[in-house]
Design a protein around this motif. Structure first.
Motif, PDB file in Angstrom:
ATOM      1  N   TRP A  99      24.643   1.266  -2.695  1.00 45.09           N
ATOM      2  CA  TRP A  99      26.066   1.649  -2.722  1.00 45.09           C
ATOM      3  C   TRP A  99      26.853   0.818  -1.702  1.00 45.09           C
ATOM      4  O   TRP A  99      27.847   0.169  -2.030  1.00 45.09           O
ATOM      5  N   ASN A 141       7.567   3.004   2.023  1.00 40.70           N
ATOM      6  CA  ASN A 141       7.374   3.980   0.959  1.00 40.70           C
ATOM      7  C   ASN A 141       8.676   4.589   0.487  1.00 40.70           C
ATOM      8  O   ASN A 141       8.687   5.398  -0.436  1.00 40.70           O
ATOM      9  N   ALA A 142       9.783   4.167   1.095  1.00 42.41           N
ATOM     10  CA  ALA A 142      11.076   4.589   0.565  1.00 42.41           C
ATOM     11  C   ALA A 142      11.293   3.998  -0.834  1.00 42.41           C
ATOM     12  O   ALA A 142      12.157   4.464  -1.581  1.00 42.41           O
ATOM     13  N   GLN A 184      15.635  10.819  -4.025  1.00 36.18           N
ATOM     14  CA  GLN A 184      16.451  11.893  -3.457  1.00 36.18           C
ATOM     15  C   GLN A 184      17.848  11.357  -3.119  1.00 36.18           C
ATOM     16  O   GLN A 184      17.988  10.201  -2.733  1.00 36.18           O
ATOM     17  N   VAL A 198      -2.829   7.091  -7.342  1.00 33.65           N
ATOM     18  CA  VAL A 198      -2.113   7.454  -6.115  1.00 33.65           C
ATOM     19  C   VAL A 198      -0.628   7.099  -6.226  1.00 33.65           C
ATOM     20  O   VAL A 198       0.240   7.887  -5.883  1.00 33.65           O
ATOM     21  N   THR A 225      -6.066  -0.382  -4.991  1.00 38.63           N
ATOM     22  CA  THR A 225      -6.035   0.940  -5.601  1.00 38.63           C
ATOM     23  C   THR A 225      -4.608   1.461  -5.697  1.00 38.63           C
ATOM     24  O   THR A 225      -4.331   2.380  -6.446  1.00 38.63           O
ATOM     25  N   GLY A 269      11.286   9.964  -8.203  1.00 36.29           N
ATOM     26  CA  GLY A 269      11.433  11.059  -7.252  1.00 36.29           C
ATOM     27  C   GLY A 269      12.544  10.745  -6.252  1.00 36.29           C
ATOM     28  O   GLY A 269      12.476  11.166  -5.100  1.00 36.29           O
ATOM     29  N   THR A 272      19.317  11.764  -0.506  1.00 33.85           N
ATOM     30  CA  THR A 272      19.333  11.351   0.895  1.00 33.85           C
ATOM     31  C   THR A 272      18.651  10.005   1.108  1.00 33.85           C
ATOM     32  O   THR A 272      18.635   9.501   2.220  1.00 33.85           O
ATOM     33  N   GLN A 322      23.937  11.002  -0.717  1.00 33.95           N
ATOM     34  CA  GLN A 322      24.358  12.209  -0.007  1.00 33.95           C
ATOM     35  C   GLN A 322      25.271  11.869   1.166  1.00 33.95           C
ATOM     36  O   GLN A 322      26.242  12.558   1.442  1.00 33.95           O
ATOM     37  N   THR A 323      24.918  10.769   1.856  1.00 37.62           N
ATOM     38  CA  THR A 323      25.725  10.348   3.006  1.00 37.62           C
ATOM     39  C   THR A 323      27.183  10.144   2.603  1.00 37.62           C
ATOM     40  O   THR A 323      28.101  10.495   3.342  1.00 37.62           O
ATOM     41  N   GLN A 324      27.383   9.549   1.426  1.00 37.53           N
ATOM     42  CA  GLN A 324      28.755   9.267   0.981  1.00 37.53           C
ATOM     43  C   GLN A 324      29.471  10.555   0.583  1.00 37.53           C
ATOM     44  O   GLN A 324      30.657  10.729   0.860  1.00 37.53           O
ATOM     45  N   ASN A 352       0.835  -1.183   0.000  1.00 36.05           N
ATOM     46  CA  ASN A 352       0.000   0.000   0.000  1.00 36.05           C
ATOM     47  C   ASN A 352       0.873   1.236   0.000  1.00 36.05           C
ATOM     48  O   ASN A 352       2.104   1.147   0.034  1.00 36.05           O
ATOM     49  N   SER A 353       0.234   2.361  -0.023  1.00 36.86           N
ATOM     50  CA  SER A 353       0.955   3.609  -0.255  1.00 36.86           C
ATOM     51  C   SER A 353       2.049   3.878   0.783  1.00 36.86           C
ATOM     52  O   SER A 353       3.142   4.284   0.459  1.00 36.86           O
ATOM     53  N   GLY A 354       1.725   3.615   2.040  1.00 38.75           N
ATOM     54  CA  GLY A 354       2.671   4.007   3.085  1.00 38.75           C
ATOM     55  C   GLY A 354       3.726   2.965   3.409  1.00 38.75           C
ATOM     56  O   GLY A 354       4.780   3.284   3.952  1.00 38.75           O
ATOM     57  N   ASP A 355       3.442   1.710   3.080  1.00 36.02           N
ATOM     58  CA  ASP A 355       4.328   0.632   3.500  1.00 36.02           C
ATOM     59  C   ASP A 355       5.643   0.670   2.727  1.00 36.02           C
ATOM     60  O   ASP A 355       5.638   0.599   1.505  1.00 36.02           O
TER      61      ASP A 355
END
Lengths: 1070, 547
Positions: B81, B60-61, B71, B511, B364, B69, B73, B530-532, B55-58
């Motif tokens: 990596w 969600n990374a 990032q 969604v 959905t 999208g 980060t 970014q961490t690296q 689902n959308s939140g599970d």
């Protein structure tokens, strides 16, 4: 009248009292006694009266009459500034203390019915921060004067002279004194393990005089109320809001709902019409969302099956339209009781104290129980007039059942015993995630749960707690020491002590097969294991104490060797026994073969070898100079850097003994103290840090032969060594004032302090190219600064007649800041669950465990607003609007900022005692101010897509709608993106300040005259309420939120709350 | 304390243990599902084979992998990596220790061990190359404290990868004592793949020709397609003649990390005891992929893209409760469809017919399909799956990093570009013939579960037509196996194909695909974590364009 000369000597129980104030009543004329207690004073008047006051003694008035000599014996008066304090390897009079030392009266601690003594220190000592939770037997985050390091900030406990990191085995009624050594000047005698402060505890001893046996009993009975659940949506509201979420989705897409818009929501449980309809049955076999008319329970009973061994699961789950109170279902009014019996006595040449104590305490969470049984024997015998032998020994059995979260290593050599329960996704969290429409039990007495489609993945917390019923954790501690003391000459004593902790642990746990959830554990697993450890300390000291006229000298030298704890452990597990009857299940009855696993571990402990010396010189009771030096060697360091030398000096000036102060009779005592010193620290360092190591085994194995069921062991570099690591050192400076005024009615202890730690050892994360499965070496890479003010004010007096009062205020101000980290790794992160980014960043210039993320400056109110705002991924009406900190017109990682930290800037308390005849009333108000909490629970309870279908919190009712824009709660919709629930941001950060009435206790002590008739020496009854009220803005269960590590705490996922309790106590002696 | 010093690992067994450790990292155990060499997230979700699912939140990374999208980060990017460099560090560790090898290590052992270590190192760098493009190259001469952190990402690493593979080709034996080890032919095939990625078609073709003519597995089986397409995804049939190089998975070994920890989320949801594992509904095949299996009257795919048209798209049970009636699509489809994804009404391996909505966590968001390729059979539950953890989803199914069907299709690409269209045709038809002659999904009654039709190509009209057919065959044959996104990028068609994909899929799953867009010049590669960059410095690591 003519002046005349009066001389005399002031003595106390232990001999002459130097520095006593002798004042002619009604005048400014006065003097102070010299080192031998003698005074000379010119007096005048018809009927002169002397007022004699001295620290530690009751003030006396005597009528002089015609005498030219007036010798006075003062009575002891135990006030805060007068006690004997146990510091270092010796005891000293509070008068002589030059460092920053606090003491706590045991009577004050015992009022709090918690099982662990460390929990009772909350708010009691200026400069000590205690963050704890409500789980009985839990460990707390106890920090003396801030956080000196990134890890290993736990204070060193010294119990009857034996150092340890864990005092869970102590019975509160056995404790005689608690002293906290806060700065280098007082603590550094304990060397390298003292950098985080030392808490010195002594247990009760008998009296060395001929006497009859005295027996005391202390008992406490009580219960804790779990309180109420946080607000969550009831079944109808949840259904309505699921519909609203769909409408919001359509709103975002620029569409309007129609008859087909509501298909498929919540697995069809609420139908698909324009308004949701609550079903009567959530699951019947594979059917769901049913009306009662569609279900023939009698027919279903025949198909019902919850045992997968008998075929496919067939559950029948009705709906609970009234709503299940899941928090209520996993909590209970939790009883506790504590009993202890002490026997003490002695002869001219011996003394003893023996006690038996037990405490049983239930947690407010079901099947979470703590019990402890202890036996203590403290004895001392004169072998000859000059040679004494003594021992302090304690045996403790602790059983902890159904524990939530980890409580650290109990061996005693762990320097991080923080409880992890607050940051775990445990049953406390489940209670707020489990939809209330689901009943606890199904139609036929089995469990109900999210096997009914549409409610996502929370697990039935009642079932989970019930599964804990037989999970036990049993510990046995043997702790103590034996010592010999020899008085070479009266002023020189040699002492040799050997002590330590032996620890053994056993645990077993049963993992049931689940059927009621959407995500089930389908394998029954039984595991059990055991471990043991031994930590020991061998100390030899020589102490010299002698007065030469006005010169008072004390010197101490010592040599010490210790091991922080070596031990082994073994554990095994097996699966699917023939029967799951707990009486049948052993590892031996589980299925034979590869699924039976065994593991073991071996720890060597850290070995220390130390030499130390302390000297104190006092001149005329006015000037005191103390020096301490300790040289520590630790096996944690390579040979070249093994030893560190850590000195400290401190001095005090008793102003009130100076002539010019004699004219200020309202100043009973005034001392200015200053100290400076360096302490070493290696607490956070692993035992093997100097070595490059390889490890692996099954976890790094590989089925190279393609067997599908076996592996070859693989190895990888498990640790990169750093032989160059050296001691951390912290420089502490302290300036303080001890003052007593108005005949000791007002006492003030004020300290300004600073602690700067450099060469901080930390495992900076390795750059990825190195291979991050190697543990990074601890390197001396950072520095930290802590500053603060500790204040204690006591005022006591008589209100009227027999009504007396004593009020003590304690205040600690703390400012913690990381001042440097190796430039190659400018910060490190941690903490938070279910977010795409870490919640915490540790970076120079900011406090440890600072929350980090985007600053929410509001919610977007329209598409136009979104269009006009800086570019932000996923932006939309009702979603978070982040601050464009660098003003570059787009929201990206560079716009994150620090959002506060969980370290309270101020902690303190006010303790009030009122006494009237036999009655006494005690209360304590505790306050923790300036700390923030990262309320990670909001991720689960405030956002629809956070496991869509799970229960939602009450805040949702205030969420953004096109018609309700005056809110901070974002729109309730399906989208899960950068602008909704994926990023750490200020929406999760709440003010964690709180004030709490820790207890209100009313007691009555029967008059001695009455008791003597029934041969009792003491009888007291009391009733108290604990945690009576809490004033806070924090929206979670309890603002006291710790965490598993100092570098990321204050994150609330499933915090075990501290709640209101009531208890009654009885104690008597004969 | 359960640990060893480096000197204790210089014997033959010790060196082999280090090498095993290097193999163990293939599945990126302990990092993240998205970091594995399987690439189901980057290869298949970003490539449009599947959407994230659940689902959308599970978790969600992972959603940004379908919406582009991502990032800098993102912890997932950092995990990829770190996991790949962990593999490299183990290869380097093995090679370093080899320098002080004990007396029991023969020259042949050294050649083999160093060959395997360099083969694996090439693999890990290849993964980094296609994921990040510009990455620092560190070999066994660089270690912690000896300048490893200062190596910049300014130099292209293709030549380093080729050097390792050339070494492996030269030094690895044909026959290995253990079937899981890379052999000479695995190195040759891998080298050819690396050349293909660089569009060095002629050089690649030469190697593919050798592999096809003479290649054998480590245990001596001549490379060949197995009889049934679906046998490539069955633990009981691991290490077949089609397995050129595979991640060896094993269950019940005392640690579930040996049993596809990267795939545990990829099962239908809440199946109870009627289905596999019951968790967690991730990796849901896309509508677009399912439609791609539509065939014409000749059993050939609709290469003009018309499979997504209203007339041709598959009929689904989207929005229909499991209790409501539904009849599956009756039109002609490639038989590989139902071995590639699970859909309502079609038998789901040997479990039961897929019930639709009840096994989908959030239709959905995820759509109506379930993954099937790396799902275990009911008959294998708890024997070829690991019951020791929270889910039964830990299985012993090998993932073929290169399987022979992949080799044939890559060779076909080379033939299209620099060789013969006829040879390309024959390679593609070998694949299709196997799909046609293999066993189809059957109903309980024994009839084909759907209207399965598949035919072979008679000829390719042009180079362009051949290219299109070969590329489409790759999509069908290798769907859900982590290749698609990387293929689209190297073909240069990513922007067109993926933006078309998003346009279609986002209508059905609004969604999940809100704001999704592939941007040319940026989204071909992941951002350098970014961490690296923070850790090693901006002067050492340069961020990729667009981030």
């Amino acid at each position: 009248a003519q002046d005349r000369r009066l001389t005399g000597k002031i003595t106390g129980a232990d001999g002459p009292v130097p520095g006593a104030n002798v004042v002619l009543k009604g005048t400014q004329t006065g003097t102070a006694t010299d080192a031998e207690g003698n005074y000379t004073l010119n007096i005048r008047g018809a009927n002169p009266v002397l007022v004699i006051s001295a620290i530690g003694f009751k003030t006396q008035e005597i009528t002089v009459g015609n005498r030219t000599t007036a010798n006075v014996t003062l009575e002891d008066d135990a006030t805060a500034l007068s006690e004997v304090v146990v510091t270092g390897y010796s005891t000293e009079n509070r008068r002589d203390v030059t460092g920053a030392v606090s003491t706590v009266k045991p009577a004050q601690l015992k009022v709090v019915p918690s099982a662990n003594v460390e929990q009772q220190l909350q708010g009691r000592v200026a400069g000590v921060t205690v963050i704890t939770n409500g789980q009985p037997g839990t460990s707390s985050q106890v920090r003396v004067r801030g956080f000196g390091s990134f890890n290993g900030n736990q204070p060193l406990y010294v119990v009857d002279g034996v150092p340890t990191q864990n005092i869970a085995f102590l019975s509160p009624d056995d404790i005689e004194s608690t002293t906290v050594l806060k700065d280098a000047a007082s603590a550094s005698i304990y060397g390298a393990r003292a950098a985080s402060g030392v808490i010195v505890l002594t247990t009760k001893k008998g009296q060395r005089r001929a006497q009859k046996l005295s027996v005391s009993y202390d008992g406490l009975f009580g219960a804790t109320d779990p309180g109420k659940s946080l607000p969550i949506l009831n079944p109808q509201e949840q259904a309505d809001w699921s519909w609203q979420a769909r409408k919001n989705d359509l709103f975002q897409a620029g569409k309007t709902p129609d008859a087909s818009s509501f298909a498929g929501i919540a697995g069809g449980q609420y139908g698909s019409g324009l308004t949701p309809v609550l079903p009567d049955y959530l699951l019947v076999g594979s059917r769901s969302g049913l009306a009662a008319s569609a279900v023939d329970l009698t027919a279903e009973a025949a198909k019902y099956n919850i045992n997968s061994a008998n075929g496919a699961i067939y559950n029948v789950i009705p709906s609970n339209k009234a709503g299940t109170d899941w928090y209520g279902a996993i909590t209970r009014v939790a009883p506790m009781m504590r009993h202890s019996i002490g026997f003490s006595g002695g002869t001219e040449s011996s003394r003893f104290y023996v006690s038996l104590a037990m405490q049983k305490q239930a947690g407010i969470i079901t099947n979470n129980d703590f019990s402890r049984y202890t036996l203590r024997t403290n004895t001392e015998f004169d072998i000859t007039k000059k040679l004494r032998f003594g021992e302090n020994f304690q045996l403790a059995y602790i059983s902890n059942k159904g524990v939530l979260g980890g409580v650290g290593n109990q061996l005693g050599n762990s320097t991080n015993n923080n409880s992890s329960s607050s940051s775990d996704e445990n049953e406390v969290l489940s209670a707020f995630r489990m939809p209330p429409i689901i009943p606890i039990y199904n139609s036929f007495g089995g469990y109900a749960g999210t096997a009914a489609p549409g409610f996502n993945n929370p697990r039935n917390p009642v079932a989970d707690r019930q599964a804990n019923a037989n999970n036990g954790n049993f510990n046995i501690f043997g702790f103590g020491n034996a010592y010999l003391e020899y008085d070479v000459i009266p002023s020189l004593t040699l002492r040799s002590s050997i002590g330590g902790t032996y620890f053994s642990n056993y645990f077993n746990s049963y993992g049931r097969v689940q059927y009621e959830n959407s995500e089930n554990n389908t394998t029954y697993t039984y595991s059990e294991g055991s471990g043991y450890g031994l930590a020991w300390t061998f100390t030899n000291t020589a102490a010299f104490k002698q007065k030469f006229g006005r010169h008072d000298v004390f010197a101490l030298g010592g040599i010490e060797a210790l091991n922080t704890g070596a031990g082994r452990n073994i554990n095994g597990s097996g699966q699917n026994p023939f029967s799951t009857d707990p009486n049948y299940v052993t590892i031996g009855t589980t299925t034979p073969g590869a699924t039976r696993q065994v593991n073991s571990g071996y720890g060597l402990g850290n070995k220390f070898y130390s030499l130390f010396a302390q000297a104190r010189y006092t001149y005329n009771d006015k000037y005191i100079l103390t020096g301490v030096i300790r040289r520590d060697g630790s096996s944690q360091f390579a040979a070249a850097n093994r030893y560190g030398v850590f000195p400290a000096v401190s001095a005090a000036w008793r102003l009130s003994s100076e002539e010019f102060m004699k004219n200020l009779p309202w100043v009973s005592d005034l001392k200015v103290r200053g100290g400076y010193g360096i302490m070493g620290n290696s607490n956070g360092l692993s035992a093997t840090n100097q070595y490059n190591l390889y490890g692996g085994g099954a976890g790094q194995g590989y089925d190279i032969a393609g067997t599908n069921g076996s592996i070859n062991s693989g190895f990888n570099r498990s640790q990169i060594g750093n032989p160059a690591a050296k001691w951390e050192s912290s420089i502490t400076s302290n300036i303080g004032i001890d003052g007593a005024f108005f005949n000791n009615k007002l006492e003030v202890v004020l300290d300004f302090w600073q602690k700067d730690t450099k060469d901080l050892l930390y495992q900076l994360s390795l750059p990825g190219v190195v291979g991050v499965r190697s543990a990074a070496p601890f390197k001396n890479v950072a520095s930290m600064s802590n500053k603060g003010i500790d204040l204690l004010i006591t005022n006591r007096g008589t209100l009227s007649g027999d009504l007396t009062y004593e009020v003590t205020g304690i205040a600690s101000f703390l400012n913690n800041k990381i001042t440097a980290i190796d430039p190659s790794v400018p910060y490190f992160t941690g903490g938070g669950t279910r977010l795409s980014t870490a919640a915490v960043r540790n970076q120079p210039g900011y406090s440890m465990s600072s929350f980090y993320g985007y600053n929410v400056i509001g919610l977007f109110n329209s598409k136009e607003e979104v269009a006009a705002a800086p570019t932000q991924d996923g932006a939309g009406p009702g979603r978070f609007r982040y601050q464009d900190l660098n003003g570059d017109g787009k929201i990206d990682a560079d716009d994150r900022t620090f959002l506060g930290n969980p370290i309270p800037k101020f902690t303190g308390s006010i303790t009030l005692t009122l006494k009237y005849k036999g009655f006494d009333l005690n209360t304590n108000l505790y306050a923790s101010l300036g700390n923030k909490i990262f309320n990670n629970q909001r991720w689960f309870t405030d956002f629809y897509p956070s496991f869509t279908g799970a229960a939602m919190g009450g805040r949702v009712k205030d969420s953004w709608l096109p018609t309700h824009t005056n809110t901070t709660v974002p729109i309730f919709e399906s989208a899960s993106n950068f602008s909704t629930n994926t990023q750490a941001n200020s929406y999760y950060v709440e003010n964690g300040s709180y004030g709490r009435m820790q207890y209100l206790n009313l007691g009555y002590t029967f008059p001695a005259a009455m008791l003597s008739k029934v041969n009792l020496s003491r009888l007291r009854i009391s009733a108290s309420a604990t945690n009576l009220f809490t004033i806070t803005k924090y929206s979670g269960l309890d603002p006291g939120v710790g965490g598993s590590a100092d570098t990321n705490f204050g994150i609330d996922v499933g915090n075990y709350p501290v709640q209101r309790g009531y208890n009654v106590g009885l104690s008597f002696g004969f | 304390t359960g640990q060893l010093s480096g000197a204790q690992l210089t014997s033959k067994a010790g060196l082999d243990g280090l090498l095993i450790g290097a193999y163990a990292q293939l599945n990126a155990r302990g990092f993240s599902q998205s970091a594995s060499s399987f690439n189901w997230v980057r290869g298949s979700v970003s490539g449009g084979d599947a959407n994230k699912g659940s689902n959308s939140g599970d978790f969600n990374a992972l959603t940004p992998f379908q919406t582009f999208g991502i990032q800098p980060t993102s912890g997932e990017v950092n995990a990829k990596w770190n996991a790949m460099y962990e593999g490299i560090s183990r290869c380097n560790s093995t090679l370093r220790s080899l320098a002080s090898a004990g007396s029991d290590v023969t020259a042949a052992d050294k050649a083999r061990i160093s060959g395997e270590a360099r083969f694996l190192r090439a693999h890990y760098y290849f993964e980094l190359k296609r994921a990040f493009n510009m990455v620092p190259y560190v070999d066994e001469t660089k270690d912690y404290g000896t300048g490893i952190e200062a190596v910049p990402n300014s130099a292209d690493i293709w030549s380093n990868i080729e050097a390792d593979l050339t070494y492996a080709q030269t030094n690895l034996p044909v026959s290995q004592g253990a079937v899981g080890r890379a052999n000479k032919w695995a190195a040759t095939a891998y080298m050819a793949k690396v050349l293909l990625y660089q569009k060095k078609y002629a050089a690649a073709k030469a190697l593919f020709d050798q592999v096809i003519a003479s290649g054998v597995t480590s245990d001596g089986k001549k490379y060949a397609l197995v009889a049934n397409f679906q046998d490539n995804f069955n633990a009981a049939k691991d290490n077949s003649s089609e397995s050129v190089f595979a991640i060896q998975a094993a269950a019940n070994t005392g640690n579930s990390d040996n049993a596809n920890p990267d795939l545990v989320l990829n099962f239908p949801y809440n199946t109870g005891s009627n289905g596999p594992a019951g968790c967690c509904g991730f990796f849901a095949p896309s509508f677009e992929l399912a439609n791609s299996f539509r065939v014409d009257a000749n059993g050939l795919p609709l290469l003009d893209g018309s499979y997504n048209s209203a007339a041709n798209q598959l009929k689904t049970d989207q929005g229909i409760a499991s209790s409501a009636p539904f009849t599956p699509d009756a039109g002609p489809v490639d038989p590989r469809l139902d071995w590639s994804l699970g859909r309502r009404g079609i038998p789901y391996l040997d479990w039961q017919a897929h019930p639709g909505l009840d096994w989908i966590r959030d239709q959905t968001f995820a759509g109506p399909y379930s993954p099937i390729k790396f799902v275990f059979y009911k008959s294998q539950d708890k024997s070829l799956t690991d019951g020791s953890s929270w889910t039964d989803g830990y299985s012993a199914i090998n993932y073929n990093i290169i399987r022979y069907a992949d080799v044939l299709l890559m060779a076909a690409e080379c033939e299209v570009e620099v060789g013969s269209l006829t040879t390309a045709l024959s390679y593609v038809n070998q694949i299709r013939t196997r799909a046609k002659t293999g066993a189809y999904v059957k109903t309980a009654a024994g009839a084909p579960a759907a209207n399965y039709q598949i035919g072979t190509y008679t000829s390719f009209a042009s180079k362009e037509a051949a290219r299109t057919a070969v590329q489409f065959e790759r999509k069908l044959e290798l769907s859900g196996e982590g290749h698609r996104f990387y293929d689209l990028v190297r073909w240069g068609t990513a922007a067109t194909v993926l933006n078309n994909f998003i346009a279609y899929e986002s209508k059905l799953l609004p969604v999940g695909y809100t704001g999704a867009k592939f941007t040319t010049g940026k989204d071909e590669y992941l951002p350098i974590p970014q961490t690296q960059i923070d850790s090693q410095g901006k002067s050492v690591l340069t961020q990729n364009p667009g981030y």
